[in-house]
Scaffold this motif. Structure first.
Motif, PDB file in Angstrom:
ATOM      1  N   PHE A  35       0.866  -1.177   0.000  1.00  0.00           N
ATOM      2  CA  PHE A  35       0.000   0.000   0.000  1.00  0.00           C
ATOM      3  C   PHE A  35       0.905   1.229   0.000  1.00  0.00           C
ATOM      4  O   PHE A  35       1.908   1.262   0.718  1.00  0.00           O
ATOM      5  CB  PHE A  35      -0.871   0.046   1.258  1.00  0.00           C
ATOM      6  CG  PHE A  35      -1.998  -0.938   1.260  1.00  0.00           C
ATOM      7  CD1 PHE A  35      -3.246  -0.600   0.763  1.00  0.00           C
ATOM      8  CD2 PHE A  35      -1.816  -2.213   1.769  1.00  0.00           C
ATOM      9  CE1 PHE A  35      -4.292  -1.505   0.781  1.00  0.00           C
ATOM     10  CE2 PHE A  35      -2.854  -3.129   1.792  1.00  0.00           C
ATOM     11  CZ  PHE A  35      -4.093  -2.768   1.293  1.00  0.00           C
ATOM     12  N   THR A  36       0.543   2.250  -0.792  1.00  0.00           N
ATOM     13  CA  THR A  36       1.326   3.477  -0.828  1.00  0.00           C
ATOM     14  C   THR A  36       0.408   4.689  -0.722  1.00  0.00           C
ATOM     15  O   THR A  36      -0.793   4.612  -1.018  1.00  0.00           O
ATOM     16  CB  THR A  36       2.153   3.591  -2.118  1.00  0.00           C
ATOM     17  OG1 THR A  36       1.276   3.639  -3.251  1.00  0.00           O
ATOM     18  CG2 THR A  36       3.131   2.437  -2.269  1.00  0.00           C
ATOM     19  N   TYR A  37       1.015   5.800  -0.321  1.00  0.00           N
ATOM     20  CA  TYR A  37       0.303   7.073  -0.219  1.00  0.00           C
ATOM     21  C   TYR A  37       1.342   8.176  -0.401  1.00  0.00           C
ATOM     22  O   TYR A  37       2.445   8.082   0.148  1.00  0.00           O
ATOM     23  CB  TYR A  37      -0.377   7.196   1.153  1.00  0.00           C
ATOM     24  CG  TYR A  37      -1.296   8.378   1.251  1.00  0.00           C
ATOM     25  CD1 TYR A  37      -2.581   8.338   0.720  1.00  0.00           C
ATOM     26  CD2 TYR A  37      -0.879   9.553   1.871  1.00  0.00           C
ATOM     27  CE1 TYR A  37      -3.425   9.435   0.807  1.00  0.00           C
ATOM     28  CE2 TYR A  37      -1.716  10.647   1.955  1.00  0.00           C
ATOM     29  CZ  TYR A  37      -2.990  10.582   1.419  1.00  0.00           C
ATOM     30  OH  TYR A  37      -3.828  11.673   1.493  1.00  0.00           O
ATOM     31  N   PRO A  38       1.025   9.234  -1.165  1.00  0.00           N
ATOM     32  CA  PRO A  38       2.016  10.295  -1.414  1.00  0.00           C
ATOM     33  C   PRO A  38       2.500  10.970  -0.122  1.00  0.00           C
ATOM     34  O   PRO A  38       1.704  11.283   0.756  1.00  0.00           O
ATOM     35  CB  PRO A  38       1.265  11.296  -2.291  1.00  0.00           C
ATOM     36  CG  PRO A  38       0.119  10.540  -2.871  1.00  0.00           C
ATOM     37  CD  PRO A  38      -0.236   9.478  -1.864  1.00  0.00           C
ATOM     38  N   CYS A  39       3.788  11.196  -0.051  1.00  0.00           N
ATOM     39  CA  CYS A  39       4.400  11.900   1.072  1.00  0.00           C
ATOM     40  C   CYS A  39       4.711  13.336   0.636  1.00  0.00           C
ATOM     41  O   CYS A  39       5.060  13.556  -0.529  1.00  0.00           O
ATOM     42  CB  CYS A  39       5.694  11.186   1.486  1.00  0.00           C
ATOM     43  SG  CYS A  39       6.540  11.965   2.883  1.00  0.00           S
ATOM     44  N   PRO A  40       4.630  14.298   1.536  1.00  0.00           N
ATOM     45  CA  PRO A  40       4.945  15.684   1.158  1.00  0.00           C
ATOM     46  C   PRO A  40       6.371  15.869   0.639  1.00  0.00           C
ATOM     47  O   PRO A  40       6.635  16.826  -0.090  1.00  0.00           O
ATOM     48  CB  PRO A  40       4.763  16.471   2.457  1.00  0.00           C
ATOM     49  CG  PRO A  40       3.931  15.623   3.334  1.00  0.00           C
ATOM     50  CD  PRO A  40       4.161  14.201   2.923  1.00  0.00           C
ATOM     51  N   CYS A  41       7.284  14.959   0.969  1.00  0.00           N
ATOM     52  CA  CYS A  41       8.673  15.100   0.510  1.00  0.00           C
ATOM     53  C   CYS A  41       8.830  14.737  -0.969  1.00  0.00           C
ATOM     54  O   CYS A  41       9.883  14.950  -1.552  1.00  0.00           O
ATOM     55  CB  CYS A  41       9.612  14.250   1.366  1.00  0.00           C
ATOM     56  SG  CYS A  41       9.649  12.491   0.951  1.00  0.00           S
ATOM     57  N   GLY A  42       7.783  14.162  -1.568  1.00  0.00           N
ATOM     58  CA  GLY A  42       7.854  13.765  -2.970  1.00  0.00           C
ATOM     59  C   GLY A  42       7.945  12.265  -3.167  1.00  0.00           C
ATOM     60  O   GLY A  42       7.746  11.770  -4.267  1.00  0.00           O
TER      61      GLY A  42
END
Length: 80
Positions: free
Chosen positions: A21-28
């Motif tokens: 499972f993945t989700y966008p991180c603010p770091c890119g």
């Protein structure tokens, strides 16, 4: 331990081929957590590029459909 945010499992992207499972991180980059880790009770997804973590909100029975998408059986029967 402090987390960056709480994210519902439905808002994450499931990759059946890697069972991740993945989700966008603010770091890119992206937060990541394996379905088997979630099955074992883990609910913290981490970003491999920075120190941020998120709480993944889910019920154990939510994982059953994702195991089916991946074409594998859960490690043991899922109980509510």
């Amino acid at each position: 331990m402090s987390t960056y945010d709480q994210i519902e499992i439905e808002d994450m992207t499931f990759h059946p081929e890697s069972q991740l499972f993945t989700y966008p991180c603010p770091c890119g980059d992206r937060f990541e957590i394996l379905i088997d880790d979630m099955f074992d009770g883990e609910d913290i997804a981490v970003c491999p590029s920075c120190s941020l973590m998120i709480d993944v909100i889910f019920e154990p029975e939510d994982l059953e459909d994702y195991y089916k998408q991946a074409g594998i059986a859960p490690p043991q029967p899922i109980s509510a």
